[in-house]
Design a protein around this motif. Sequence first.
Motif, PDB file in Angstrom:
ATOM      1  N   GLN A 134       0.851  -1.180   0.000  1.00 53.97           N
ATOM      2  CA  GLN A 134       0.000   0.000   0.000  1.00 53.97           C
ATOM      3  C   GLN A 134       0.888   1.231   0.000  1.00 53.97           C
ATOM      4  OE1 GLN A 134      -3.186   0.173  -0.320  1.00 53.97           O
ATOM      5  NE2 GLN A 134      -3.861  -1.933   0.041  1.00 53.97           N
TER       6      GLN A 134
ATOM      7  N   ASP B  35      -1.999   4.721  -0.284  1.00 52.42           N
ATOM      8  CA  ASP B  35      -3.349   4.181  -0.489  1.00 52.42           C
ATOM      9  C   ASP B  35      -3.555   3.597  -1.889  1.00 52.42           C
ATOM     10  OD1 ASP B  35      -4.132   4.868   2.092  1.00 52.42           O
ATOM     11  OD2 ASP B  35      -4.652   6.895   1.475  1.00 52.42           O
TER      12      ASP B  35
ATOM     13  N   LYS C 264      -2.492   0.393  -4.369  1.00 55.18           N
ATOM     14  CA  LYS C 264      -1.842  -0.903  -4.396  1.00 55.18           C
ATOM     15  C   LYS C 264      -0.738  -0.919  -5.438  1.00 55.18           C
ATOM     16  CE  LYS C 264      -5.346  -4.002  -2.514  1.00 55.18           C
ATOM     17  NZ  LYS C 264      -6.135  -5.246  -2.731  1.00 55.18           N
TER      18      LYS C 264
END
Length: 317
Positions: free
Chosen positions: A82, A85, A87
């Motif tokens: 992460q 925020d 991926k």
Amino acid sequence: MNGRRIWATIRTDCNQDGRTTKPITAPSEVQQRQLLRDIYLHSYQINPSDVQYTEAHGTGTPIGDPVEVNSLGTFFKDFPIQNNDVKQQRFIGSVNNQHRSSGIRSWSCKSYQDPSHDEARTNSTIPSFSSAKRKKSILEAIKLDVPVSVCPWSALPNRTRAACINCFGFGGTNSHAFIRQWVGDTTDVCPRNNNDGHLKFCIPVSAKTHRSLIKSIKHIATSLTDETCDMIRWAYTSSCKRDHYRYRKMFMETSIPDLIKTFEDTIDTLSNSTMSPGNTYRIIYIFCGVGTAWTKMGMDLVEKFPLFAETLRSIGT
């Protein structure tokens, strides 16, 4: 100040269990997963989500490769990267184990691609394995991918980059290393250049021979003359971050210029005399509470060293 530089921090672990698989050359997926749990979740408590690239052992065999990839993928897929925020894809590669020095070559690969170089901090890349044959369905299932082109290596929120190197060997032996790029802490934990001339600092210098001691003192004196150095940090480094040998001298001064002058005088003295080596005891500083005392004794330490003051308050409570 002596040119030593921290490139990265390395944490390693290994395990061995040659009884669980046959033949003895076969790898154990159970043991490999256990090693990953130990190093990340128990021994060092590293967040597995920080691992952006995995250097696999890559035996190039139909038994070894699937076991290793499944072990790594099964563990890491539960810990996605992460980054702000978003991926991020985790990559896996390998310097194929077709040579006895493949382990060393893996480390060399990481050193060559070291993202801690100043010019690479904003433009670091993950190397390409353009000739790799990807089994896309398998890689997607375990959330890994093989970089077939050069990919940008983005920094994590803490400004570092992280990778791991995996290896398993004959007889059920597994090893794993986690490597994190070192980013210096800008927090100043001690005051700088604020000595008012009343505090004296202990500067130990030691060597294995009388001649080496003289050379060491000369080298330090030259370095202190040519480079900017903080007295507090130099005292700490020389006392706590250096090995101490039997030929030694202790210097107590209030400033760098005074220390250089004392060094020069000591060099002349040692060059025209002999000295006996001391014992191999470790250096211990003792601040004795018995003896001459005066009003507000130790207050200068309280005022100049927050850690000293904090320790006194914790003892008092």
